[in-house]
Design a protein around this motif. Structure first.
Motif, PDB file in Angstrom:
ATOM      1  N   ALA A  81       0.856  -1.193   0.000  1.00  0.00           N
ATOM      2  CA  ALA A  81       0.000   0.000   0.000  1.00  0.00           C
ATOM      3  C   ALA A  81       0.886   1.236   0.000  1.00  0.00           C
ATOM      4  O   ALA A  81       1.323   1.688   1.047  1.00  0.00           O
ATOM      5  CB  ALA A  81      -0.903  -0.015   1.225  1.00  0.00           C
TER       6      ALA A  81
ATOM      7  N   GLU B  86      13.971   7.581   2.207  1.00  0.00           N
ATOM      8  CA  GLU B  86      13.474   7.287   3.549  1.00  0.00           C
ATOM      9  C   GLU B  86      11.948   7.331   3.608  1.00  0.00           C
ATOM     10  O   GLU B  86      11.336   6.804   4.533  1.00  0.00           O
ATOM     11  CB  GLU B  86      14.093   8.254   4.547  1.00  0.00           C
ATOM     12  N   ALA B  87      11.335   7.961   2.628  1.00  0.00           N
ATOM     13  CA  ALA B  87       9.875   8.007   2.590  1.00  0.00           C
ATOM     14  C   ALA B  87       9.300   6.604   2.444  1.00  0.00           C
ATOM     15  O   ALA B  87       8.114   6.386   2.686  1.00  0.00           O
ATOM     16  CB  ALA B  87       9.406   8.896   1.445  1.00  0.00           C
ATOM     17  N   ASN B  89       9.597   4.361   4.386  1.00  0.00           N
ATOM     18  CA  ASN B  89       9.122   3.914   5.700  1.00  0.00           C
ATOM     19  C   ASN B  89       7.606   3.971   5.805  1.00  0.00           C
ATOM     20  O   ASN B  89       6.995   3.135   6.476  1.00  0.00           O
ATOM     21  CB  ASN B  89       9.743   4.770   6.810  1.00  0.00           C
ATOM     22  N   ALA B  90       6.997   4.947   5.156  1.00  0.00           N
ATOM     23  CA  ALA B  90       5.530   5.045   5.200  1.00  0.00           C
ATOM     24  C   ALA B  90       4.891   3.840   4.519  1.00  0.00           C
ATOM     25  O   ALA B  90       3.860   3.327   4.961  1.00  0.00           O
ATOM     26  CB  ALA B  90       5.064   6.339   4.526  1.00  0.00           C
ATOM     27  N   ILE B  91       5.495   3.375   3.437  1.00  0.00           N
ATOM     28  CA  ILE B  91       4.966   2.215   2.709  1.00  0.00           C
ATOM     29  C   ILE B  91       5.063   0.942   3.553  1.00  0.00           C
ATOM     30  O   ILE B  91       4.142   0.125   3.584  1.00  0.00           O
ATOM     31  CB  ILE B  91       5.729   2.009   1.381  1.00  0.00           C
ATOM     32  N   ALA B 110      10.566   7.557  12.854  1.00  0.00           N
ATOM     33  CA  ALA B 110       9.635   7.946  11.784  1.00  0.00           C
ATOM     34  C   ALA B 110       8.604   6.844  11.558  1.00  0.00           C
ATOM     35  O   ALA B 110       7.410   7.123  11.356  1.00  0.00           O
ATOM     36  CB  ALA B 110      10.402   8.236  10.495  1.00  0.00           C
TER      37      ALA B 110
ATOM     38  N   ALA C  87       3.953  10.112   3.256  1.00  0.00           N
ATOM     39  CA  ALA C  87       5.376  10.044   2.936  1.00  0.00           C
ATOM     40  C   ALA C  87       5.902  11.415   2.540  1.00  0.00           C
ATOM     41  O   ALA C  87       7.112  11.637   2.512  1.00  0.00           O
ATOM     42  CB  ALA C  87       5.617   9.039   1.815  1.00  0.00           C
ATOM     43  N   ALA C  90       8.676  13.316   4.576  1.00  0.00           N
ATOM     44  CA  ALA C  90      10.120  13.194   4.334  1.00  0.00           C
ATOM     45  C   ALA C  90      10.595  14.322   3.423  1.00  0.00           C
ATOM     46  O   ALA C  90      11.691  14.860   3.596  1.00  0.00           O
ATOM     47  CB  ALA C  90      10.447  11.840   3.715  1.00  0.00           C
ATOM     48  N   LEU C 109       5.579  13.321  14.821  1.00  0.00           N
ATOM     49  CA  LEU C 109       6.625  12.410  15.305  1.00  0.00           C
ATOM     50  C   LEU C 109       7.426  11.853  14.126  1.00  0.00           C
ATOM     51  O   LEU C 109       8.659  11.753  14.188  1.00  0.00           O
ATOM     52  CB  LEU C 109       5.977  11.261  16.091  1.00  0.00           C
ATOM     53  N   ALA C 110       6.732  11.511  13.049  1.00  0.00           N
ATOM     54  CA  ALA C 110       7.433  11.003  11.861  1.00  0.00           C
ATOM     55  C   ALA C 110       8.389  12.065  11.324  1.00  0.00           C
ATOM     56  O   ALA C 110       9.520  11.764  10.925  1.00  0.00           O
ATOM     57  CB  ALA C 110       6.432  10.589  10.786  1.00  0.00           C
ATOM     58  N   GLY C 113      11.423  12.198  13.408  1.00  0.00           N
ATOM     59  CA  GLY C 113      12.254  11.047  13.061  1.00  0.00           C
ATOM     60  C   GLY C 113      13.064  11.295  11.797  1.00  0.00           C
ATOM     61  O   GLY C 113      14.269  11.018  11.735  1.00  0.00           O
ATOM     62  N   PHE C 114      12.414  11.838  10.772  1.00  0.00           N
ATOM     63  CA  PHE C 114      13.139  12.136   9.526  1.00  0.00           C
ATOM     64  C   PHE C 114      14.205  13.214   9.751  1.00  0.00           C
ATOM     65  O   PHE C 114      15.293  13.154   9.180  1.00  0.00           O
ATOM     66  CB  PHE C 114      12.168  12.593   8.429  1.00  0.00           C
TER      67      PHE C 114
ATOM     68  N   TYR D  67      17.990  13.703  -2.458  1.00  0.00           N
ATOM     69  CA  TYR D  67      17.955  14.556  -1.262  1.00  0.00           C
ATOM     70  C   TYR D  67      19.049  15.628  -1.313  1.00  0.00           C
ATOM     71  O   TYR D  67      19.162  16.427  -0.396  1.00  0.00           O
ATOM     72  CB  TYR D  67      18.181  13.700  -0.007  1.00  0.00           C
TER      73      TYR D  67
END
Lengths: 156, 156, 156, 156
Positions: A81, B86-87, B89-91, B110, C87, C90, C109-110, C113-114, D67
């Motif tokens: 997802a 690093e995005a 991480n959401a996935i 994160a 996401a 980030a 919080l995310a 973390g980033f 980035y």
């Protein structure tokens, strides 16, 4: 561990039945050769290809545009997802060893663009005559044979 | 088709051996209950958890930050090359039914943030005492038991 | 061309009025020092900070989670429609020179973390006492002074 | 606040000088009409279009794949560091009111695909004759005139 080859079949999310029948055959051929099917996890060509792959005992991965895992079609075994919308097309292509392209619209065109960018072999199955530099096939079996051969070369 | 539950184990990419041993146990417990392991596909806790899961015959999915599929550890069965840094991480979190959190740094924090945002159950395994509202466990078995129970509830 | 420093203010999307008043002051202080404000482009702290920055003649950039540009608040000057969901946090952090953190929930919080992951200075404004290693401030002016100083160091 | 229209110019990252000269003219025309230029922030057509826009006093936004903010060309005023690789093409298109397409390769093709998917007007400037359904122009001025007109319609 040597990982199985991964193929994607791209095409319209609202394809007519004859296109879906062709996609099912493509999915079945992919699975019967031991390869994994990855695609966008929704309807039309995506659903039909996954149905074909599952019917032949193959693994299927669906890379959804949304966070809603329930929007995956029933033939997706592993649901990713992404929540990243149409940009998920880049992930599908980057995670594949080769691309089989059927007729489609903007989303399919974006995937062909990414496949060119990432250097993934693209086999156009009775479609996209206007795009240069694609390999061509006229049947599911021929498309998968060619895609498997190119994928193996490309992975080295 | 009812899909298997999917769990993620998050923690440091350069964890010490005792943390890796604990992660391996967590991975093994996940697989032995028929659940799928998904995580970031790299080293440290990610590698150890995947090793444990594979040793118990489970499926493992690695959601890489880069496009470089060769950067996945050897215990990743299905490699997703997001190229989204690093995005990704959401996935990982969005694709999981529950999260087991071990000690880690910014990336792990994160992921905890995303799990809260997405309403995923989080079980902290001997870690993150400073973050409120997490469930707590002190052994791999206890963590996986709790995560499986919460995941099943959460999926409904 | 030397680019202006870029600061982000993070916090709850549904913040109470006193938090919004504080965020407005932070936004004003950022703009009055010639820095650009970037954040998530929605409501609460995001809207208030942008309002403050615009009132002082500053530039504001909103990094939306959706593709719906109309969902940006009216104080966003430049709308980036990521369509990539949470996401996008980030991207906000990676595009900033420093982060000012106000009270918030999982999304905030995310972002913290980033910021740790990316090595961006973080100034906690009357918030997040439970997170170690953040710089601390008790007024908007103090927070922006400190963030500007750290941002300049960090950019080199 | 009514936001300025936002246009993107897409094309090769390593374009020859005559293409760059054309892109510079396009950028200048965009800025002289008060529109904002957004693109990928790197070299070739991206750099030249931004140079033209800045020379006419316009705002420019660069949506980087990495980035690394230092990888933006010097004519990018606002740098967005997505870290999401080629998938950032979707963000560029989604954040634009219209697209001007020059000659390019896979990345440009992906952007055309996304523009079709998102329903953004596309003006092909002496390029992409093989793609159906694009509007056509033969000079920078004509391309920008048409793109501005279609963008205004499309935004409503």
């Amino acid at each position: 561990m040597t990982r199985a080859l991964v193929l994607t079949v791209i095409g319209a999310g609202d394809a007519p039945e004859d296109a879906c029948a062709m996609a099912r055959d493509v999915g079945r051929e992919i699975a019967s050769r031991g390869a994994v099917l990855i695609n966008g996890g929704r309807g039309g060509v995506m659903r039909a290809a996954a149905e074909g792959a599952r019917s032949a005992g193959g693994h299927t991965i669906g890379i959804l545009p949304s966070y809603d895992r329930a929007s995956a079609n029933e033939f997706v075994e592993f649901v990713i997802a992404t929540g990243m919308g149409e940009a998920r097309n880049a992930i599908i292509v980057a995670s594949s060893d080769a691309v089989i392209a059927m007729a489609g619209e903007g989303g399919t065109l974006a995937e062909i663009g990414f496949a060119k960018k990432f250097g993934r072999p693209i086999v156009a199955l009775k479609s996209w005559p206007e795009i240069e530099g694609l390999d061509r096939a006229t049947t599911p079996r021929e498309a998968v044979d060619l895609a498997m051969k190119l994928a193996a070369c490309s992975r080295g």
